[in-house]
Write an enzyme that holds these catalytic residues in place. Structure first.
Site, PDB file in Angstrom:
ATOM      1  N   LYS A 198     -19.505  -3.337  21.507  1.00 23.03           N
ATOM      2  CA  LYS A 198     -18.265  -2.623  21.185  1.00 23.03           C
ATOM      3  C   LYS A 198     -18.653  -1.260  20.618  1.00 23.03           C
ATOM      4  O   LYS A 198     -19.372  -1.164  19.627  1.00 23.03           O
ATOM      5  CB  LYS A 198     -17.458  -3.406  20.165  1.00 23.03           C
ATOM      6  CG  LYS A 198     -16.134  -2.730  19.800  1.00 23.03           C
ATOM      7  CD  LYS A 198     -15.313  -3.608  18.865  1.00 23.03           C
ATOM      8  CE  LYS A 198     -13.954  -2.975  18.566  1.00 23.03           C
ATOM      9  NZ  LYS A 198     -13.153  -3.847  17.680  1.00 23.03           N
ATOM     10  N   ARG A 208      -4.610   1.153  17.123  1.00 19.77           N
ATOM     11  CA  ARG A 208      -4.509   1.216  15.655  1.00 19.77           C
ATOM     12  C   ARG A 208      -3.070   1.475  15.238  1.00 19.77           C
ATOM     13  O   ARG A 208      -2.631   0.992  14.188  1.00 19.77           O
ATOM     14  CB  ARG A 208      -5.484   2.257  15.107  1.00 19.77           C
ATOM     15  CG  ARG A 208      -6.920   1.761  15.278  1.00 19.77           C
ATOM     16  CD  ARG A 208      -7.985   2.713  14.781  1.00 19.77           C
ATOM     17  NE  ARG A 208      -9.297   2.217  15.211  1.00 19.77           N
ATOM     18  CZ  ARG A 208     -10.411   2.921  15.235  1.00 19.77           C
ATOM     19  NH1 ARG A 208     -10.395   4.191  14.836  1.00 19.77           N
ATOM     20  NH2 ARG A 208     -11.539   2.394  15.641  1.00 19.77           N
ATOM     21  N   LYS A 221     -16.094   4.045  12.144  1.00 21.65           N
ATOM     22  CA  LYS A 221     -16.704   2.717  12.241  1.00 21.65           C
ATOM     23  C   LYS A 221     -18.127   2.794  12.788  1.00 21.65           C
ATOM     24  O   LYS A 221     -18.651   1.819  13.324  1.00 21.65           O
ATOM     25  CB  LYS A 221     -15.813   1.811  13.103  1.00 21.65           C
ATOM     26  CG  LYS A 221     -14.387   1.678  12.542  1.00 21.65           C
ATOM     27  CD  LYS A 221     -13.580   0.587  13.228  1.00 21.65           C
ATOM     28  CE  LYS A 221     -12.214   0.426  12.568  1.00 21.65           C
ATOM     29  NZ  LYS A 221     -11.433  -0.700  13.123  1.00 21.65           N
ATOM     30  N   LYS A 252     -16.711  -3.099  25.532  1.00 20.68           N
ATOM     31  CA  LYS A 252     -15.482  -2.426  25.124  1.00 20.68           C
ATOM     32  C   LYS A 252     -15.780  -1.043  24.574  1.00 20.68           C
ATOM     33  O   LYS A 252     -16.725  -0.911  23.786  1.00 20.68           O
ATOM     34  CB  LYS A 252     -14.843  -3.290  24.039  1.00 20.68           C
ATOM     35  CG  LYS A 252     -13.506  -2.836  23.565  1.00 20.68           C
ATOM     36  CD  LYS A 252     -13.038  -3.792  22.512  1.00 20.68           C
ATOM     37  CE  LYS A 252     -11.789  -3.236  21.875  1.00 20.68           C
ATOM     38  NZ  LYS A 252     -11.323  -4.073  20.797  1.00 20.68           N
ATOM     39  N   SER A 278      -6.528   0.480  24.647  1.00 16.60           N
ATOM     40  CA  SER A 278      -5.243   1.159  24.510  1.00 16.60           C
ATOM     41  C   SER A 278      -5.260   2.619  24.961  1.00 16.60           C
ATOM     42  O   SER A 278      -4.309   3.094  25.578  1.00 16.60           O
ATOM     43  CB  SER A 278      -4.791   1.072  23.050  1.00 16.60           C
ATOM     44  OG  SER A 278      -5.778   1.630  22.197  1.00 16.60           O
TER      45      SER A 278
END
Ligand SMILES: NCC(=O)CCC(=O)O
Ligand SMILES: [Mg+2]
Length: 328
Positions: A198, A208, A221, A252, A278
Site C-alpha cells: 500500500k 478520506r 503516512k 493499492k 477513490s
C-alpha cells in the site's frame, strides 16, 4: 507487400467473433469486490462531494446493497465505517467495541445475506481522532502498540461475521499477530487479505472525505505506507505478508501501480487483488462529466487492465454497475 514471414497481425482483429476468440483475459462479476461506506442511522444515505455517484449508507441500506450485489454475482463486499466524531479518540478504542458501526453492519449483512463474503478493514484511521492508521505518540506512529489494538479489532469483527480480515495499516508484523489471535479464538477459517503493498498515495483523497478522516489528518503516512518510487520493496512486503500467513495480498492504489500487480503475479503464487481507489474513481467520473472521455468505456478499460496485469480481482466503486451490465 513483402511482410516479414507474410504475417498480417490485423487478420485476427477484423471481426467481432475473431476478436472474442483471441481475447486473452476476461472480466466477470466474480472479479469485482464492492467497497461500501457505512454510517449510523436508519434509511440514511449521504453524498460524498468528491465521489459523485457513491453514497455512504446506513446499516439497513447496506443490507439492501448487499442483496443487490449478491444478485449481480459480486462475491464479496469491503466495509468501511464513517465513525461518528464523538466516538473517535486518540487510543482508537472504538475499533474493538463489539457494537461499533462496522460490527453492526457485518452482523446485519451476514444474517440477511449469508451467501456474500464480507471483508472487514482493520486499521485505526476510521476510529482515531488523529486520522492516522496507527497510535500516535510524540508524532511517531507506534508499530507494536497499534498491532495490539488491531488484534482486538479483528477479533470483534470476526465474531460479528467478517469472513476476511483486511489489515490496511502497513504496520510490521500485523498479519502474523492477527493470524495467531484468530486461530487462538477458533477463527481458523477466517481469511486474511493483506494490504501488502500500500503506497503513500495522493489518490486516497476522496476516500478520506468518505470516512471523515481527511480533515483530521496531520502530516502524512510516509513512515508506514510505501514510497511510490519503489518496486523491489513491494516484493519484500508481499513476501513478508505471505510468510506471516496472508491468504491473499493487495496492491493499492490500482492503475498507477499495474507494474506492481504484474510483478507480484510473476513472483508469487497467491491471489493478488488491486484496489481501484477513490482518486482513480474521481478522475474517471470528473473527466467523463467534462465530456473528455466516454464514461463506461473508460470504466471497462480500467477494470480489464487489472485482469490483464494478473489481478485475481479488483476492489472498485464500480462493482455493482459493472457486474449488472456484464451479467445483462
Ligand atoms: N483503506 C482504504 C484506503 O485507504 C483508501 C481507499 C480509497 O482511496 O478508495
Ligand atoms: Mg508490511
Amino acid at each position: 507487400m513483402d511482410f516479414l514471414g507474410g504475417r498480417r497481425l490485423r487478420r485476427s482483429r477484423r471481426t467481432a467473433w475473431s476478436r472474442a476468440m483471441v481475447r486473452e483475459s476476461l472480466l466477470t462479476p466474480s472479479d469485482l469486490i464492492w467497497p461500501l461506506f457505512v454510517i449510523d442511522g436508519h434509511n440514511e444515505k449521504t453524498q460524498i462531494r468528491t465521489m459523485p455517484g457513491v453514497e455512504r449508507l446506513s446499516v439497513d441500506l447496506c443490507v439492501e446493497a448487499a442483496k443487490a450485489a449478491r444478485d449481480a454475482g459480486i462475491p464479496a463486499l469491503a466495509l468501511f465505517p464513517n465513525t461518528p466524531d464523538h466516538l473517535r479518540s486518540t487510543n482508537g478504542a472504538e475499533a474493538y467495541n463489539p457494537d461499533n458501526l462496522m460490527c453492526r453492519a457485518l452482523s446485519a449483512i451476514k444474517s440477511a445475506v449469508p451467501g456474500i463474503g464480507l471483508i472487514a478493514d482493520v486499521a485505526l484511521d476510521e476510529y482515531s481522532s488523529d486520522g492516522q492508521d496507527g497510535l500516535v505518540r510524540n508524532g511517531e506512529i507506534l508499530n507494536d502498540e497499534t498491532v495490539a489494538v488491531m488484534i482486538r479489532s479483528a477479533l470483534v469483527q470476526s465474531k460479528a461475521g467478517a469472513d476476511i480480515i483486511a489489515p490496511s495499516d502497513m504496520m510490521d508484523g500485523r498479519v502474523a499477530a492477527i493470524r495467531d489471535a484468530l486461530d487462538g479464538e477458533g477463527f481458523e477459517q477466517t481469511q486474511i487479505m493483506a494490504y501488502a503493498a500500500k503506497y503513500a498515495s495522493f489518490y486516497y483523497g476522496p476516500f478520506r472525505e468518505a470516512v471523515g478522516t481527511g480533515s483530521r489528518l496531520v502530516g502524512d503516512k510516509r513512515t508506514y505506507q510505501m514510497d511510490y518510487a519503489n518496486s523491489d520493496e513491494a516484493m519484500r512486503e508481499i513476501e513478508q505478508d505471505i510468510a506471516e500467513g496472508a491468504d491473499s495480498v493487495m496492491v493499492k492504489p490500482g492503475l498507477p501501480y499495474l507494474d506492481i500487480v504484474r510483478r507480484a503475479k510473476d513472483s508469487f503464487n497467491i491471489p493478488i487483488y488491486a484496489y481501484q481507489v477513490s482518486g482513480e474513481y474521481a478522475m474517471i467520473e470528473m473527466a467523463a462529466a467534462a465530456g473528455a472521455i466516454d464514461r463506461y468505456g473508460a470504466i471497462l478499460e480500467s477494470l480489464w487492465a487489472f485482469k490483464r496485469a494478473g489481478a485475481s480481482g479488483v476492489l472498485t466503486y464500480y462493482a455493482l454497475e459493472v457486474a449488472r451490465k456484464l451479467g445483462a
